[in-house]
Write an enzyme that holds these catalytic residues in place. Structure first.
Site, PDB file in Angstrom:
ATOM      1  N   GLY A  24       0.980  -1.107  -0.053  1.00  0.00           N
ATOM      2  CA  GLY A  24      -0.049   0.034  -0.017  1.00  0.00           C
ATOM      3  C   GLY A  24       0.915   1.258   0.034  1.00  0.00           C
ATOM      4  N   ARG A  33       0.775   5.818  -1.898  1.00  0.00           N
ATOM      5  CA  ARG A  33       0.518   7.142  -1.665  1.00  0.00           C
ATOM      6  C   ARG A  33       0.213   6.937  -0.128  1.00  0.00           C
ATOM      7  NH1 ARG A  33      -5.446   7.657  -4.129  1.00  0.00           N
ATOM      8  NH2 ARG A  33      -6.689   6.161  -3.080  1.00  0.00           N
ATOM      9  N   ILE A  70       0.432   7.024   3.947  1.00  0.00           N
ATOM     10  CA  ILE A  70       1.476   6.806   4.998  1.00  0.00           C
ATOM     11  C   ILE A  70       2.490   5.941   4.376  1.00  0.00           C
ATOM     12  CG2 ILE A  70       1.771   5.429   7.138  1.00  0.00           C
ATOM     13  CD1 ILE A  70      -1.176   6.540   7.689  1.00  0.00           C
ATOM     14  N   ASN A 110       1.059  -2.030   5.381  1.00  0.00           N
ATOM     15  CA  ASN A 110       0.374  -0.886   5.361  1.00  0.00           C
ATOM     16  C   ASN A 110      -0.762  -0.792   4.576  1.00  0.00           C
ATOM     17  OD1 ASN A 110       0.361   2.465   5.585  1.00  0.00           O
ATOM     18  ND2 ASN A 110       0.282   1.762   3.396  1.00  0.00           N
ATOM     19  N   SER A 128      -4.706   0.021  13.896  1.00  0.00           N
ATOM     20  CA  SER A 128      -5.618   1.548  14.111  1.00  0.00           C
ATOM     21  C   SER A 128      -5.833   1.851  15.451  1.00  0.00           C
ATOM     22  CB  SER A 128      -6.738   1.489  12.982  1.00  0.00           C
ATOM     23  OG  SER A 128      -7.415   2.541  13.328  1.00  0.00           O
ATOM     24  N   TYR A 173     -14.059  -2.185   9.797  1.00  0.00           N
ATOM     25  CA  TYR A 173     -12.953  -1.519   9.917  1.00  0.00           C
ATOM     26  C   TYR A 173     -12.045  -1.892  11.141  1.00  0.00           C
ATOM     27  CZ  TYR A 173      -9.064   1.745   9.457  1.00  0.00           C
ATOM     28  OH  TYR A 173      -7.737   2.246   9.763  1.00  0.00           O
ATOM     29  N   LYS A 218      -9.015  -4.317  12.082  1.00  0.00           N
ATOM     30  CA  LYS A 218      -7.627  -3.850  12.810  1.00  0.00           C
ATOM     31  C   LYS A 218      -7.552  -4.499  14.109  1.00  0.00           C
ATOM     32  CE  LYS A 218      -6.622  -1.029   9.546  1.00  0.00           C
ATOM     33  NZ  LYS A 218      -5.274  -1.407   8.784  1.00  0.00           N
TER      34      LYS A 218
END
Length: 247
Positions: free
Chosen positions: A15, A18, A20, A87, A140, A153, A157
């Site tokens: 990832g 772009r 992070i 990532n 996260s 999500y 995480k």
């Protein structure tokens, strides 16, 4: 900061086209690492890899076959792997009652299952080489606090944190350290379409530092965890939230 902290190291960042991931890849390269960028975005990923003198491998991390093929290609390109930064992630907003099984499965496929697959391949190579290594997984703040409207999500995480802890226990005897990062609200392309000045101000007020995170904040932690400076850290889920979470 030592310009040669990762001189000659072989690093894979998923990832990293772009946001992070891009900043993490840039900073590894700036400190001497040979970097492979894995991303589904061919044009942006290729440009990022070229800009840092690295290589690009395209992958759909929602696909088991594509994820495995990409990791194998990245390891072959580098001739091994010393550090993996997982990532890549997917953020979809939906309430508890509105979330469909399909949305749940897609989120877990990208955010959790892909990390299992990349981690397995990286760990296999690290164990065979006998040099140890470092794996950093992006979780996260939502893994610890939840998040209304983010049920899939947040759950995915939380799974990353659990995966990290188990991997740290099993891979530690081989000298492989596995840690997770738990960022708070970071200003990237992800979620930009729902971001308003009012929301930014509101979230900034939750941090004692009075601001939101930047990709560099997370990248700095990723490099620390992958370096010898973090040699006695493993199995951790490190908050990087500007004080929004303090445990």
């Amino acid at each position: 900061m030592s310009a040669s902290r990762f001189e000659g190291s072989r690093v894979i960042v998923t990832g990293a086209a772009r946001g992070i991931g891009a900043r993490i890849a840039e900073r590894f390269a700036a400190e001497g690492a040979n970097v492979v960028v894995i991303d589904r975005l061919r044009e942006e990923g290729s440009a990022r890899a070229e800009a840092i003198g690295g290589a690009f491998v395209q992958a759909d991390l929602a696909s088991v076959e594509s994820t495995r093929d990409a990791m194998e290609a990245a390891v072959t390109e580098l001739g091994g792997v010393d550090a993996l930064v997982n990532n890549a992630g997917l953020l979809r907003f939906a309430s508890l009652m509105e979330t469909t099984p399909e949305q749940w499965d897609e989120t877990f496929a990208v955010n959790s299952r892909s990390m299992l697959l990349t981690l397995q391949i990286a760990a296999r190579e690290m164990v065979a080489a006998g040099r140890g290594g470092a794996i950093v997984n992006l979780a996260s703040m939502a893994a610890k606090t939840g998040g209304a409207g983010q049920v899939a999500y947040a759950a995915s995480k939380s799974a990353v944190v659990a995966l990290t802890r188990v991997a740290a226990l099993e891979l530690g005897p081989s000298g492989i350290r596995v840690n997770a990062m738990c960022p708070g609200y970071v200003l990237t392309e992800m979620g930009a379409d729902t971001r308003t000045p009012e929301k930014i101000a509101q979230w900034s007020s939750y941090s004692p530092l009075g601001r939101l995170g930047e990709p560099d904040d997370v990248a700095g932690l990723a490099l620390f965890l992958a370096s010898q400076d973090g040699a006695y850290l493993t199995g951790q889920a490190v908050n990087i939230t500007g004080g929004m979470v303090m445990h």
